[in-house]
Every structure is written in C-alpha cells, then in structure tokens.
Design a protein around this motif. Structure first.
Motif, PDB file in Angstrom:
ATOM      1  N   ILE A 127       0.657  -1.485  -0.156  1.00  0.00           N
ATOM      2  CA  ILE A 127       0.564  -0.061   0.105  1.00  0.00           C
ATOM      3  C   ILE A 127       0.837   0.960  -0.220  1.00  0.00           C
ATOM      4  O   ILE A 127       1.395   1.346   1.081  1.00  0.00           O
ATOM      5  CB  ILE A 127      -1.010   0.353   1.214  1.00  0.00           C
ATOM      6  N   LEU A 128       0.680   1.898  -1.031  1.00  0.00           N
ATOM      7  CA  LEU A 128       1.342   3.279  -1.194  1.00  0.00           C
ATOM      8  C   LEU A 128       0.338   4.651  -0.435  1.00  0.00           C
ATOM      9  O   LEU A 128      -0.762   4.228  -0.889  1.00  0.00           O
ATOM     10  CB  LEU A 128       1.231   3.397  -2.952  1.00  0.00           C
ATOM     11  N   THR A 129       1.114   5.882  -0.005  1.00  0.00           N
ATOM     12  CA  THR A 129      -0.006   6.754   0.857  1.00  0.00           C
ATOM     13  C   THR A 129       0.592   7.912   0.090  1.00  0.00           C
ATOM     14  O   THR A 129       2.020   8.509   0.559  1.00  0.00           O
ATOM     15  CB  THR A 129       0.250   6.344   2.206  1.00  0.00           C
ATOM     16  N   ILE A 130      -0.637   8.753  -0.141  1.00  0.00           N
ATOM     17  CA  ILE A 130       0.030  10.265  -0.424  1.00  0.00           C
ATOM     18  C   ILE A 130      -0.869  11.235   0.386  1.00  0.00           C
ATOM     19  O   ILE A 130      -2.138  10.617   0.306  1.00  0.00           O
ATOM     20  CB  ILE A 130      -0.438  10.801  -2.174  1.00  0.00           C
ATOM     21  N   THR A 131      -0.427  12.007   0.787  1.00  0.00           N
ATOM     22  CA  THR A 131      -1.102  13.572   1.484  1.00  0.00           C
ATOM     23  C   THR A 131      -0.872  14.474   1.244  1.00  0.00           C
ATOM     24  O   THR A 131       0.426  15.236   0.200  1.00  0.00           O
ATOM     25  CB  THR A 131      -0.907  13.405   3.450  1.00  0.00           C
ATOM     26  N   GLY A 132      -1.384  15.667   1.953  1.00  0.00           N
ATOM     27  CA  GLY A 132      -1.031  16.685   1.523  1.00  0.00           C
ATOM     28  C   GLY A 132      -2.552  17.995   1.747  1.00  0.00           C
ATOM     29  O   GLY A 132      -3.667  17.324   2.308  1.00  0.00           O
TER      30      GLY A 132
END
Length: 142
Positions: A127-132
């Motif tokens: 699982i890859l995660t992006i936030t912002g």
C-alpha cells in the motif's frame, strides 16, 4: 440409468487426481526458485500545500529483490481522483521500476489517499500513501 450419472463420479475422481498430482509437482519445486520480493524505499509521500486545480505527481521507486520475475497485476486507488501508471511487463530480478501516482487536486482541503499494488511478491500486495492539503485560490477580495 442416465449416462451422465455414471460419468460424474469418474470425472470428479479424475479431476481430484489431476489436482493432487499438479499440487504435488508444484510443492516439490524449490520455494526460492519461485519466490520474488518487491522493495519500496518509501511507501508514503506528503505533497504539502498545493494549489487547487494543479495536479501533483510522485514516482514511487521499487526494486525486484527476489529471484524470479516480478509481475505487477494491477493497482487500485482509494478514489477516482488518483491516477496510476505502473510497469505492464515482468521485471527481472535486480531490476528497478516505478509507480507514478497523480492526484488531481480538484477538491480543497486535506487529503490522504492510498494506492494498493497487487503483485506476485511474497506479500501479494503493498500500500502506497499520498497526503497533502489542497488550498483554494486567493481571490482579489481576500
């Protein structure tokens, strides 16, 4: 008596035998010869503050650290706002690749999105995660 009632037990027995023989052949092969692993140096990225309507892209690098070709079967994003690009061909042992993830940044506010990567590695998935945080544009009245 109907002929299909006589054939059914035979077909079932034959199918079971084939399943067992193929299973035995598969389990007798060396697990190291068939296994592969995928290694991501990082599985999360924080885009920080980004202007609304300006998509952002990140490339998650990875390496096939196993002994067999690595195949990425598919990727699945937690929403339609996240597009993915990944290698479609098997990646040989020791080779590197990347999964590009683009967030569309249409909605203002904080976001956390995940991308599930399905592959033939030992875990079967990562699982890859992006936030912002997407900021609304400044108006002349502000």
């Amino acid at each position: 008596m109907h002929p299909h009632k006589i054939v059914n037990p035979f077909i079932i027995a034959l199918s079971f035998w084939v399943f067992m023989v193929l299973g035995a052949c598969k389990s007798s092969s060396s697990p190291d010869a068939q296994s592969t692993t995928i290694e991501f140096p990082t599985t999360a990225t924080d885009f920080g503050n980004i202007p609304q309507g300006q998509p952002r892209t990140v490339a998650f690098a990875f390496k096939n650290t196993g002994k067999a070709p690595l195949v990425i079967y598919s990727t699945e994003a937690s929403c339609g706002c996240t597009q993915r690009e990944y290698p479609q061909q098997p990646l040989e042992p020791g080779k590197r690749g990347e999964i590009k993830v683009t967030y569309d940044a249409k909605e203002a506010g904080h976001f956390t999105k995940t991308i599930t990567v399905y592959h033939n590695g030992q875990n079967g998935m990562d699982i890859l995660t992006i936030t912002g945080s997407v900021e609304e544009p400044m108006t002349a009245q502000q």
